[in-house]
Write a protein that holds these residues in place. Structure first.
Motif: not given
Ligand SMILES: CC(C)(COP(=O)(O)OP(=O)(O)OC[C@H]1O[C@@H](n2cnc3c(N)ncnc32)[C@H](O)[C@@H]1OP(=O)(O)O)[C@@H](O)C(=O)NCCC(=O)NCCS
Length: 138
Positions: A113-121
């Motif tokens: 569930d945190k992967i989309p956060f890191y994909e932003k970078f």
């Protein structure tokens, strides 16, 4: 972000453990955490007054490998751009310290569930799986 104080390489083991406990339950031991802070390449912490509200750290060898660890924003402070600031600062550390002209591999481990956060970078995943083992030194 303007009301917060950002500190570089000042994060203590006690602060680390107290923030850890706000999201992940029982924290690691003080002795282990002190060693970890001492051997961390770069620490960033964010304070609202005296209260630590966020942290992140970078481990690695400064040359080939950098690894992002322990990115935590206190639950009631999430969604205000603090997480973005933490990652931006960690990536800046690599940009400022990495060998010019090389390509540097940056890794981290994230729950789904945190992967989309890191994909932003710009992070993405490959087929490699994390293998783990816990050792209890005698
Ligand atoms: C993951 C975490 C660090 C994000 O911090 P945050 O301060 O809430 O994030 P920000 O407010 O800076 O959000 C930055 C961007 O990511 C997005 N985002 C944040 N969390 C997200 C999620 N779980 N899924 C998708 N997008 C997310 C935000 O919407 C924002 O998007 P935008 O800039 O396009 O508007 C925070 O939720 C946290 O500490 N969680 C608990 C600990 C944890 O699991 N850490 C990660 C270990 S892998």
């Amino acid at each position: 972000m303007s009301n917060f104080t950002v500190k570089y390489d000042e994060l203590t083991a006690e602060e680390f453990i107290s923030l850890w406990q706000t999201v992940w339950g029982e924290g690691p031991s003080l002795e282990q955490t002190r060693l970890a802070m001492e051997h961390t390449l770069f620490r960033i912490s964010v304070f609202d007054g005296d209260k630590i509200v966020a942290m992140a750290r970078m481990i690695g060898d400064m040359g080939l490998d950098y690894y992002i660890k322990d990115v935590i924003v206190r639950p009631e402070y999430q969604g205000r751009g603090i997480g973005r600031m933490l990652i931006t600062e960690l990536l800046k550390f690599i940009n400022d310290n990495g060998v010019s002209g090389t390509e540097i591999f940056v890794e981290l481990c994230a729950m789904p569930d945190k992967i989309p956060f890191y994909e932003k970078f710009g992070f993405d995943s490959n087929e490699a799986q994390r293998l783990k083992l816990f050792i209890k030194p005698e």
